[in-house]
Every structure is written in C-alpha cells, then in structure tokens.
Scaffold this active site. Structure first.
Site, short mmCIF file in Angstrom:
data_model
loop_
_atom_site.label_atom_id
_atom_site.label_comp_id
_atom_site.label_asym_id
_atom_site.label_seq_id
_atom_site.Cartn_x
_atom_site.Cartn_y
_atom_site.Cartn_z
CG HIS A 1 3.91 -1.93 -4.80
ND1 HIS A 1 2.74 -2.65 -4.95
CD2 HIS A 1 4.91 -2.81 -5.09
CE1 HIS A 1 3.02 -3.90 -5.29
NE2 HIS A 1 4.32 -4.02 -5.38
CG ASN B 1 -7.51 -11.56 0.85
OD1 ASN B 1 -6.75 -10.67 1.21
ND2 ASN B 1 -7.95 -11.68 -0.40
CG ASN C 1 -1.90 -1.15 1.19
OD1 ASN C 1 -2.06 -1.78 0.14
ND2 ASN C 1 -2.52 -1.45 2.30
C1 BJW Z 1 -10.15 -7.42 1.71
C2 BJW Z 1 -11.01 -6.41 2.18
C3 BJW Z 1 -11.14 -6.33 3.57
C4 BJW Z 1 -11.00 -6.28 0.05
N1 BJW Z 1 -10.46 -7.19 4.38
N2 BJW Z 1 -9.50 -8.26 2.52
C5 BJW Z 1 6.30 -12.97 -12.14
C6 BJW Z 1 5.28 -13.59 -12.86
C7 BJW Z 1 4.46 -12.83 -13.69
C8 BJW Z 1 4.61 -11.45 -13.82
C9 BJW Z 1 5.62 -10.85 -13.09
C10 BJW Z 1 6.46 -11.62 -12.30
N3 BJW Z 1 7.33 -10.77 -11.71
C11 BJW Z 1 7.07 -9.52 -12.13
C12 BJW Z 1 6.03 -9.54 -12.97
C13 BJW Z 1 5.42 -8.35 -13.65
C14 BJW Z 1 4.53 -7.54 -12.74
C15 BJW Z 1 3.39 -8.41 -12.24
O1 BJW Z 1 3.33 -8.84 -11.11
N4 BJW Z 1 2.42 -8.65 -13.09
C16 BJW Z 1 1.25 -9.43 -12.69
C17 BJW Z 1 -0.01 -8.59 -12.88
C18 BJW Z 1 1.22 -10.73 -13.42
N5 BJW Z 1 5.28 -6.96 -11.62
C19 BJW Z 1 5.94 -5.83 -11.76
O2 BJW Z 1 5.95 -5.23 -12.83
C20 BJW Z 1 6.71 -5.32 -10.56
N6 BJW Z 1 8.01 -5.05 -10.99
C21 BJW Z 1 8.92 -6.03 -11.16
O3 BJW Z 1 8.74 -7.14 -10.71
O4 BJW Z 1 10.03 -5.65 -11.85
C22 BJW Z 1 10.84 -6.68 -12.40
C23 BJW Z 1 10.09 -7.37 -13.55
C24 BJW Z 1 9.34 -6.62 -14.43
C25 BJW Z 1 8.64 -7.25 -15.47
C26 BJW Z 1 8.70 -8.64 -15.62
C27 BJW Z 1 9.47 -9.39 -14.71
C28 BJW Z 1 10.18 -8.74 -13.67
C29 BJW Z 1 6.12 -4.00 -10.07
C30 BJW Z 1 4.75 -4.14 -9.52
C31 BJW Z 1 4.21 -2.77 -9.12
C32 BJW Z 1 2.75 -2.83 -8.79
N7 BJW Z 1 2.25 -1.55 -8.67
C33 BJW Z 1 0.84 -1.36 -8.37
C34 BJW Z 1 0.43 0.03 -8.87
C35 BJW Z 1 0.70 1.08 -7.91
C36 BJW Z 1 -0.13 2.20 -8.39
C37 BJW Z 1 -0.69 2.95 -7.24
O5 BJW Z 1 -0.93 2.46 -6.13
O6 BJW Z 1 -0.94 4.07 -7.54
O7 BJW Z 1 0.61 -1.57 -6.96
S1 BJW Z 1 -0.29 -2.49 -9.13
C38 BJW Z 1 -1.45 -2.52 -7.80
O8 BJW Z 1 -1.54 -3.91 -7.43
C39 BJW Z 1 -0.79 -1.76 -6.64
C40 BJW Z 1 -0.96 -2.76 -5.52
O9 BJW Z 1 -0.01 -2.50 -4.52
C41 BJW Z 1 -0.83 -4.09 -6.21
C42 BJW Z 1 -1.43 -5.25 -5.46
O10 BJW Z 1 -2.80 -5.08 -5.32
P1 BJW Z 1 -3.50 -5.59 -4.00
O11 BJW Z 1 -3.01 -4.82 -2.85
O12 BJW Z 1 -3.38 -7.05 -3.92
O13 BJW Z 1 -5.00 -5.10 -4.24
P2 BJW Z 1 -6.18 -5.81 -5.06
O14 BJW Z 1 -7.21 -4.80 -5.34
O15 BJW Z 1 -5.67 -6.58 -6.19
O16 BJW Z 1 -6.78 -6.88 -4.04
C43 BJW Z 1 -7.41 -6.48 -2.84
C44 BJW Z 1 -7.71 -7.75 -2.04
O17 BJW Z 1 -8.20 -7.34 -0.78
C45 BJW Z 1 -8.77 -8.65 -2.67
O18 BJW Z 1 -8.30 -9.99 -2.65
C46 BJW Z 1 -9.98 -8.51 -1.75
O19 BJW Z 1 -10.70 -9.75 -1.59
C47 BJW Z 1 -9.35 -8.14 -0.46
N8 BJW Z 1 -10.17 -7.29 0.40
N9 BJW Z 1 -11.54 -5.72 1.18
C48 BJW Z 1 -9.68 -8.10 3.86
N10 BJW Z 1 -11.96 -5.38 4.18
#
Ligand code: BJW
Length: 246
Positions: A114, A219, A97
C-alpha cells in the site's frame, strides 16, 4: 506453544497489517479509536478526497509522518527479521503497512503493497516516487518542482495506495511469483495483525490455499477471513510472534 513449522523445504509468505505496528504505538484503522473513527476514509484516503481538499489530506499524512517517525519497531517486527535470516530467499514479507517499521527493524525482502508514508510522488507527471519525510505546515500543499519548471502547477501527493487505486503491478507480480515458486515446496502463509477486510491482501490466504499451502494467523481479534486459516493464534503479535518463531 507451537512453533512455526519451518524446515529446509519450507517457503513462508508473511502478510502483515496495522496490528503488527500497534504495539509500537501506531494506530490501526478499523479498531475502536482507529484512524477511520476520527478521519473519514473517503476524505483523507481516496483520490476523490485529495481532489476535493488536498490540504486536509496533507494535514492527515503530515500528522501520520510525525507520529510514525517517533515510533520504533517492536518484538513482532524483530521476530520476522529472525525468520527472514533463517529462510533467505524462501521468505517474503508482504506488508499493507506504510509506516516503514519492517525495514527499520531490518527486514529486507519486503513488498510494501500500500505504499510508503515517507515517500511522495507527483499527482500529474510520471516522475519516480521520492523519499520525503517532510511534515508540511498546516494549510500547505506541496507542488511538484519538475512540473513547475515546465510552467504547470501539480500538487504532490503521498505515495500511498488509496481505495479504488491499483496496486503496483510489480508488487503483485513479486507476491504471485513467490507463491508460484513455493508451490513445489512446503508453502506456508502467515498473516499477522490484519482485519482481512481489504483486497487484494485479504485474498492472499485463498491464493496460497489454492496453491496447496497451509495458512496460519496471529491476530488480536478474529478477522473477516478467519475461516480460511488452518491455525489461529489469538493475541498480541509482539508477544506471540517471538514465541512462534523463537
Ligand atoms: C492486532 C493487534 C496486535 C490490533 N497484535 N493483532 C474484492 C472484493 C471487494 C472489494 C474489493 C475487491 N478487490 C478490490 C476491492 C476494493 C477495495 C477493497 O478491498 N474494499 C474493501 C473495503 C471491501 N480495494 C481496493 O480499492 C484496492 N485496490 C484495488 O484492488 O484496485 C483494483 C480494484 C478497485 C476497485 C474494485 C475492484 C478492484 C486498494 C486498497 C488500498 C487500501 N489502502 C488503505 C489506506 C491506506 C491509507 C494509509 O495508510 O494512509 O490501506 S485502507 C487501510 O486498510 C490501509 C491498510 O493497509 C488496510 C488494511 O487494514 P489492516 O492493516 O487490516 O488494519 P485494520 O485496522 O483493519 O485491522 C487491524 C487488525 O489488527 C485487527 O484485526 C486487530 O484485531 C488486529 N490487531 N492490535 C495483533 N497488537
């Protein structure tokens, strides 16, 4: 309800995602009505999107700053502060976050994987990221004063890790060091409020398991990597964390 199994030899790595802040009123990303539904991720949260339309990106982040500034930590954040107080250096909180709510709640041993919504950095020069809670006027792109003084225009950008960008190696190093140190103890991973969709955060559960640790999950919905956890407590973290941690 079960309590988190914590004794004097337990090391706890917590990973939080947007769900932990949902009960504070901050939108998640991938849920219905989440941020990505109304704001195409490639336009507002990617280096390409920023190059193409920095004004749109700053409008998105200015709105997010204004929204997050109005929110306050919830009992889920508070429970993690309690856990940290109990464990001291045997605790580390890795958060995806960017809203700063963990620190506002009182957490200190925090790695903001992040970035931080209330920090800005130059898109060109190497000056350190700086605190910046400004909500920029519509149609504005702030410029780096240090580059300007050298006669160059460089747009400032939010200090956020966008897709395709590398996480800070110091942050990754702190998490890896913690897992390494925890190997010779009872290592426990607790993931909260994250969809398990974004790497490298989504792979931490596997790292901890490979180090001999156990993994618990709180979650609202089953995340993509649910199969790797030993225990899953389904529900809102603002209710469940205080019960688990006590
Ligand atoms: C509740 C609830 C309640 C609701 N109680 N629960 C390996 C495999 C495949 C791809 C990759 C890999 N390694 C890297 C990659 C590429 C990429 C990636 O992961 N892609 C995937 C989509 C497949 N990763 C990257 O690019 C990262 N960089 C990197 O690894 O560099 C090297 C590299 C690059 C390229 C290829 C390989 C290596 C960087 C990632 C940066 C992510 N940035 C973001 C955007 C920030 C923007 C901003 O905030 O303004 O960060 S993406 C967005 O998702 C944000 C979040 O931090 C992140 C995660 O989201 P989160 O927190 O999980 O939220 P949600 O909405 O998805 O889920 C919420 C959950 O809460 C749900 O499950 C609900 O059920 C639950 N919930 N209310 C409890 N009350």
């Amino acid at each position: 309800m079960d309590r988190l199994p914590v004794d004097d030899d337990t090391w706890v790595l917590v990973l939080t995602g947007a769900g932990v802040s949902a009960e504070s009123g901050i939108p998640t990303f991938r849920d219905a009505q989440g941020l990505w539904e109304t704001h195409p991720v490639e336009k507002v949260a990617s280096p390409e999107g920023f190059r193409e339309d920095p004004m749109l990106v700053w409008r998105f982040y200015s709105q997010r700053r204004a929204g997050a500034a109005r929110c306050v930590p919830n009992p889920g954040h508070d429970a993690l502060v309690t856990l940290e107080k109990r464990l001291g250096q045997r605790f580390l909180l890795a958060t995806q976050n960017v809203d700063g709510l963990h620190r506002r709640a009182g957490s200190e041993r925090v790695v903001e994987m992040h970035g931080n919504l209330f920090k800005t950095r130059c898109s060109l020069c190497a000056r350190a990221p700086f605190d910046d809670a400004d909500v920029y006027a519509e149609g504005t792109v702030p410029a780096c004063g240090e580059c300007q003084a050298r006669g160059q225009f460089a747009p400032l950008r939010p200090h956020i890790v966008w897709f395709g960008e590398l996480l800070d190696p110091d942050d990754i190093g702190s998490i890896n060091d913690f897992i390494r140190a925890g190997r010779s103890h009872k290592l426990l991973f607790l993931a909260v409020g994250t969809s398990g969709a974004v790497y490298p955060a989504a792979g931490l559960v596997n790292q901890v398991k490979a180090a001999g640790g156990s993994a618990w999950l709180v979650n609202r919905d089953p995340p993509e990597n649910a199969a790797h956890f030993d225990r899953f407590f389904q529900g809102p973290s603002g209710v469940l964390l205080p019960q688990l941690i006590g």
